[in-house]
Design an enzyme around this catalytic site. Sequence first.
Site, PDB file in Angstrom:
ATOM      1  N   CYS A  85      60.693-180.243  19.906  1.00 32.34           N
ATOM      2  CA  CYS A  85      60.971-179.583  21.181  1.00 32.34           C
ATOM      3  C   CYS A  85      59.984-178.445  21.443  1.00 32.34           C
ATOM      4  CB  CYS A  85      62.426-179.132  21.245  1.00 32.34           C
ATOM      5  SG  CYS A  85      62.974-178.756  22.932  1.00 32.34           S
ATOM      6  N   HIS A 177      65.641-183.286  19.335  1.00 38.84           N
ATOM      7  CA  HIS A 177      66.171-182.497  18.218  1.00 38.84           C
ATOM      8  C   HIS A 177      66.821-183.406  17.171  1.00 38.84           C
ATOM      9  CE1 HIS A 177      65.820-178.352  19.845  1.00 38.84           C
ATOM     10  NE2 HIS A 177      65.807-178.992  21.006  1.00 38.84           N
ATOM     11  N   GLU A 179      67.358-182.800  14.142  1.00 39.57           N
ATOM     12  CA  GLU A 179      68.128-182.004  13.184  1.00 39.57           C
ATOM     13  C   GLU A 179      69.599-181.875  13.562  1.00 39.57           C
ATOM     14  OE1 GLU A 179      66.777-179.039  16.277  1.00 39.57           O
ATOM     15  OE2 GLU A 179      65.949-180.862  15.361  1.00 39.57           O
TER      16      GLU A 179
END
Length: 196
Positions: A85, A177, A179
Amino acid sequence: MAGNAAVGVLALQGDVSEHISAFESAIQNLGLNIPVVPVRKAEQILDLMALAIPGGESTTIMRLIEKNGMRNIIQNFKGGIFATCAGMVVSARDLINETRFTPLDLLDITVNRNAFGRQRESFEADLQISGFDTPFHAIFIRAPVITRAGPDVTILAEIPQGIVAAKKGKKLILSFHPEISHDLRMHEYFLKDMLG
């Protein structure tokens, strides 16, 4: 591989703990023994095999990179780079409609920082990623996209608005994202690709 075989997560702003947790789980899944450390000082980067540049606010992240004397060290870093990002934004060569900072030029890409505008600040999509058998459920939060990729950049995934995953050598750049997706395949892909 550079230095003391550790993965660092740039801990200036953004999804730091989420990336640390995802990398720790991916490392365990792969049966590896690699520490994951938060990086707050420029000299820490010298001892890493890889550096993650997490999402957050790109102008703030770049200002903190400059303030902490990290620009040249990151630009000359020979280990892996995993940027997500806002990390994609600061890693670009060129930015569209952004004059507040000069990006790091880690890959020959042009990035549109606010590709979806305010009306679509966050969304999710199942991506077909090159090399993955099944789609990756990606979470986009005020996401950038790559509008131009140089000839030495490999495109891994696209959506109608542009390129959302790309790599060059040991550098993996993502609009989304991973994660926070509970799918460790992007982190595992990066580790395997870097160690391979």
